[in-house]
Design a protein around this motif. Structure first.
Motif, short mmCIF file in Angstrom:
data_model
loop_
_atom_site.label_atom_id
_atom_site.label_comp_id
_atom_site.label_asym_id
_atom_site.label_seq_id
_atom_site.Cartn_x
_atom_site.Cartn_y
_atom_site.Cartn_z
N GLU A 254 56.00 11.33 3.45
CA GLU A 254 55.09 12.33 1.72
C GLU A 254 54.05 13.41 3.65
O GLU A 254 54.00 12.69 4.13
CB GLU A 254 54.39 11.21 1.73
CG GLU A 254 55.22 10.34 0.66
CD GLU A 254 56.00 10.97 -0.30
OE1 GLU A 254 55.54 11.78 -1.35
OE2 GLU A 254 57.67 10.69 -1.00
N PHE B 173 59.23 18.38 4.85
CA PHE B 173 58.88 17.01 4.45
C PHE B 173 60.46 16.23 3.55
O PHE B 173 60.72 17.16 2.43
CB PHE B 173 57.40 16.22 3.81
CG PHE B 173 57.18 16.33 4.98
CD1 PHE B 173 56.46 15.22 5.82
CD2 PHE B 173 55.94 17.12 4.86
CE1 PHE B 173 55.36 14.89 6.78
CE2 PHE B 173 54.80 16.81 5.83
CZ PHE B 173 54.43 16.16 6.61
N LYS C 103 61.37 13.70 1.26
CA LYS C 103 60.80 12.73 0.87
C LYS C 103 61.94 12.02 -0.15
O LYS C 103 63.16 12.22 0.29
CB LYS C 103 59.99 13.15 -0.25
CG LYS C 103 58.98 14.04 -0.19
CD LYS C 103 58.36 14.78 -0.82
CE LYS C 103 56.98 15.51 -0.24
NZ LYS C 103 56.73 17.04 -1.28
N ASP C 104 61.59 10.78 -0.28
CA ASP C 104 62.59 9.58 -1.02
C ASP C 104 63.82 8.67 -0.32
O ASP C 104 64.24 8.85 -0.68
CB ASP C 104 62.85 10.32 -2.01
CG ASP C 104 61.82 11.01 -3.36
OD1 ASP C 104 61.06 9.80 -3.35
OD2 ASP C 104 62.44 12.04 -3.96
#
Length: 198
Positions: free
Chosen positions: A159, A168, A170-171
């Protein structure tokens, strides 16, 4: 790892597979694991002595994928991918975008899950809608991003606020596996810019 329904070359991969094995007796040979995390069967499909999985890769209708680590068939898949690249077909079609000659992989750090790309040209490259993918299904899409000439960008897992120095992914808790993987970078038309296997 063939394209999913709705993705480019999905229909061609399905038709290739149907033309080879539909209503025929095949032999399944298992690698290190018989099921993936979604409980799907993982096997090499043989029609006589022909490895159908290798044929999909050679035809540019799949990329090779070894989620449990390399096995005895790895080399034949690498060779199939190289033939696909030489034939410049389907998933192996090389980008003609001028920036495809500029963007270089400076670093792929598996331990820190970081990637650094460098623009080796003296002009800016619009990477909007370019995508970065592993052997499996993890995909990062560049959103409205321009990489200035002679500049670099770091892509990290986690993040943070995307800026001109760091983007970034993410997830995801990880993208690059310790047992081996391949990085694929594609332009906004889905053409191959670069790849790196380890």
């Amino acid at each position: 790892n063939a394209p999913e329904k709705g993705e480019k070359y999905h229909n061609e991969a399905r038709e290739f597979l149907e033309s080879k094995v539909l209503n025929k007796t095949v032999l399944l040979k298992f690698g290190k694991e018989k099921k993936d995390r979604y409980n799907r069967t993982l096997a090499y499909v043989f029609l006589g002595s022909e490895n159908i999985n290798v044929g999909l890769v050679e035809s540019g209708l799949a990329n090779y994928y070894f989620p449990s680590g390399k096995d005895a068939y790895y080399k034949s898949f690498q060779e199939a991918w190289n033939l696909c690249i030489n034939n410049n077909v389907n998933l192996c079609e090389i980008s003609v975008n001028p920036c495809s000659q500029c963007i270089k992989l400076k670093e792929l750090n598996i331990k820190s899950q970081e990637i650094i790309f460098h623009n080796s040209c003296d002009f800016s490259c619009d990477l909007s809608s370019w995508n970065l993918k592993d052997e499996g299904r993890k995909k990062f899409i560049f959103q409205d991003f321009i990489l200035n000439g002679n500049d670099e960008i770091t892509i990290k897992i986690g993040e943070g606020t995307n800026n001109n120095e760091i983007l970034f992914w993410k997830d995801e808790t990880y993208v690059w596996t310790k047992t081996g993987d391949t990085l694929f970078l594609r332009d906004s038309d889905g053409k191959l810019v670069l790849w790196r296997a380890y």
